[in-house]
Design a protein around this motif. Structure first.
Motif, PDB file in Angstrom:
ATOM      1  N   GLN A   1     -17.538   7.776  -0.923  1.00 50.32           N
ATOM      2  CA  GLN A   1     -18.013   9.151  -0.920  1.00 50.32           C
ATOM      3  C   GLN A   1     -18.300   9.567   0.514  1.00 50.32           C
ATOM      4  O   GLN A   1     -18.882   8.787   1.273  1.00 50.32           O
ATOM      5  CB  GLN A   1     -19.331   9.272  -1.695  1.00 50.32           C
ATOM      6  N   ALA A   2     -17.924  10.780   0.866  1.00 46.85           N
ATOM      7  CA  ALA A   2     -18.292  11.307   2.177  1.00 46.85           C
ATOM      8  C   ALA A   2     -19.749  11.744   2.121  1.00 46.85           C
ATOM      9  O   ALA A   2     -20.239  12.178   1.080  1.00 46.85           O
ATOM     10  CB  ALA A   2     -17.411  12.495   2.539  1.00 46.85           C
ATOM     11  N   ILE A   3     -20.443  11.592   3.237  1.00 45.80           N
ATOM     12  CA  ILE A   3     -21.840  12.021   3.295  1.00 45.80           C
ATOM     13  C   ILE A   3     -21.882  13.537   3.176  1.00 45.80           C
ATOM     14  O   ILE A   3     -21.173  14.250   3.872  1.00 45.80           O
ATOM     15  CB  ILE A   3     -22.489  11.581   4.620  1.00 45.80           C
ATOM     16  N   SER A   4     -22.711  14.013   2.273  1.00 43.90           N
ATOM     17  CA  SER A   4     -22.863  15.444   2.073  1.00 43.90           C
ATOM     18  C   SER A   4     -24.273  15.708   1.572  1.00 43.90           C
ATOM     19  O   SER A   4     -24.780  14.984   0.717  1.00 43.90           O
ATOM     20  CB  SER A   4     -21.849  15.953   1.039  1.00 43.90           C
ATOM     21  N   SER A   5     -24.892  16.743   2.097  1.00 45.66           N
ATOM     22  CA  SER A   5     -26.238  17.076   1.640  1.00 45.66           C
ATOM     23  C   SER A   5     -26.214  17.747   0.278  1.00 45.66           C
ATOM     24  O   SER A   5     -27.247  17.949  -0.338  1.00 45.66           O
ATOM     25  CB  SER A   5     -26.920  17.995   2.657  1.00 45.66           C
TER      26      SER A   5
ATOM     27  N   ALA B   1     -24.158  16.729  -2.418  1.00 42.93           N
ATOM     28  CA  ALA B   1     -23.699  15.887  -3.518  1.00 42.93           C
ATOM     29  C   ALA B   1     -24.644  14.711  -3.723  1.00 42.93           C
ATOM     30  O   ALA B   1     -25.127  14.110  -2.769  1.00 42.93           O
ATOM     31  CB  ALA B   1     -22.294  15.365  -3.215  1.00 42.93           C
ATOM     32  N   ALA B   2     -24.906  14.391  -4.986  1.00 45.36           N
ATOM     33  CA  ALA B   2     -25.708  13.216  -5.305  1.00 45.36           C
ATOM     34  C   ALA B   2     -24.869  11.970  -5.068  1.00 45.36           C
ATOM     35  O   ALA B   2     -23.650  11.977  -5.243  1.00 45.36           O
ATOM     36  CB  ALA B   2     -26.160  13.279  -6.759  1.00 45.36           C
ATOM     37  N   ILE B   3     -25.513  10.909  -4.670  1.00 44.02           N
ATOM     38  CA  ILE B   3     -24.814   9.644  -4.454  1.00 44.02           C
ATOM     39  C   ILE B   3     -24.500   9.029  -5.803  1.00 44.02           C
ATOM     40  O   ILE B   3     -25.350   8.970  -6.679  1.00 44.02           O
ATOM     41  CB  ILE B   3     -25.662   8.687  -3.603  1.00 44.02           C
ATOM     42  N   SER B   4     -23.269   8.563  -5.969  1.00 43.92           N
ATOM     43  CA  SER B   4     -22.858   7.888  -7.200  1.00 43.92           C
ATOM     44  C   SER B   4     -22.962   6.383  -7.012  1.00 43.92           C
ATOM     45  O   SER B   4     -22.316   5.822  -6.133  1.00 43.92           O
ATOM     46  CB  SER B   4     -21.408   8.243  -7.558  1.00 43.92           C
ATOM     47  N   TYR B   5     -23.784   5.758  -7.831  1.00 44.15           N
ATOM     48  CA  TYR B   5     -23.978   4.311  -7.778  1.00 44.15           C
ATOM     49  C   TYR B   5     -23.255   3.648  -8.944  1.00 44.15           C
ATOM     50  O   TYR B   5     -23.091   4.239 -10.004  1.00 44.15           O
ATOM     51  CB  TYR B   5     -25.470   3.963  -7.880  1.00 44.15           C
TER      52      TYR B   5
ATOM     53  N   MET C   1     -17.399   3.206   7.266  1.00 42.96           N
ATOM     54  CA  MET C   1     -17.886   2.920   5.919  1.00 42.96           C
ATOM     55  C   MET C   1     -19.194   2.148   5.954  1.00 42.96           C
ATOM     56  O   MET C   1     -19.456   1.394   6.873  1.00 42.96           O
ATOM     57  CB  MET C   1     -16.859   2.116   5.129  1.00 42.96           C
ATOM     58  N   PHE C   2     -19.978   2.360   4.920  1.00 44.65           N
ATOM     59  CA  PHE C   2     -21.178   1.564   4.695  1.00 44.65           C
ATOM     60  C   PHE C   2     -21.454   1.563   3.201  1.00 44.65           C
ATOM     61  O   PHE C   2     -20.878   2.350   2.446  1.00 44.65           O
ATOM     62  CB  PHE C   2     -22.371   2.097   5.495  1.00 44.65           C
ATOM     63  N   VAL C   3     -22.273   0.631   2.773  1.00 43.60           N
ATOM     64  CA  VAL C   3     -22.698   0.598   1.383  1.00 43.60           C
ATOM     65  C   VAL C   3     -24.193   0.876   1.354  1.00 43.60           C
ATOM     66  O   VAL C   3     -24.908   0.611   2.320  1.00 43.60           O
ATOM     67  CB  VAL C   3     -22.382  -0.741   0.682  1.00 43.60           C
TER      68      VAL C   3
ATOM     69  N   MET D   1     -20.035   4.483   0.827  1.00 41.99           N
ATOM     70  CA  MET D   1     -20.102   5.754   1.550  1.00 41.99           C
ATOM     71  C   MET D   1     -19.282   5.677   2.830  1.00 41.99           C
ATOM     72  O   MET D   1     -19.005   4.598   3.335  1.00 41.99           O
ATOM     73  CB  MET D   1     -21.563   6.066   1.918  1.00 41.99           C
ATOM     74  N   ARG D   2     -18.946   6.861   3.364  1.00 40.61           N
ATOM     75  CA  ARG D   2     -18.317   6.932   4.676  1.00 40.61           C
ATOM     76  C   ARG D   2     -18.877   8.131   5.417  1.00 40.61           C
ATOM     77  O   ARG D   2     -19.240   9.137   4.816  1.00 40.61           O
ATOM     78  CB  ARG D   2     -16.798   6.984   4.600  1.00 40.61           C
TER      79      ARG D   2
END
Length: 108
Positions: free
Chosen positions: A8-12, A14-18, A34-36, A106-107
């Motif tokens: 997922q691209a960082i966005s203010s 969108a909720a993070i999908s786990y 990328m990071f997790v 995430m990226r």
């Protein structure tokens, strides 16, 4: 072991999908930036371990990278090119214990 391919691209907005972490670990497809994010929903800490492929210049296995995630915490872990397995372009990451632990890829 699950292969996690979509980041997922960082966005203010969108909720993070786990997703639940795999019982025997996960393999994340690597891209630069990328990071997790490890989410620990349990009442005790968990340890995320990244297995770094290959050997040091001295011929011994590269050391693993570990990060402790406290109970109830969300911790980002950057994925570095050195962590990538050249045979499949993935980073191996495992959490112990896995109960109520989830991961988001995430990226930036």
């Amino acid at each position: 072991m699950a292969n996690l391919d979509t980041s997922q691209a960082i966005s203010s907005e969108a909720a993070i999908s786990y997703a639940a972490v795999g019982g025997s670990g996960d393999r994340v497809k690597y891209e630069p930036g990328m990071f997790v994010v490890i989410r620990n929903g349990s009442g005790s800490s968990t340890t995320a371990t990244i297995t770094v492929p290959g050997n040091t210049p001295y011929g011994v296995a590269n050391p693993v990278k570990t990060k402790t995630i406290a109970a109830g915490a969300d911790v980002p872990i950057p994925l570095l090119p050195a962590y990538v397995d050249s045979t499949d372009g993935r980073v191996a990451i495992a959490c112990t214990p896995t109960t109520t632990v989830s991961i988001a890829v995430m990226r930036s």
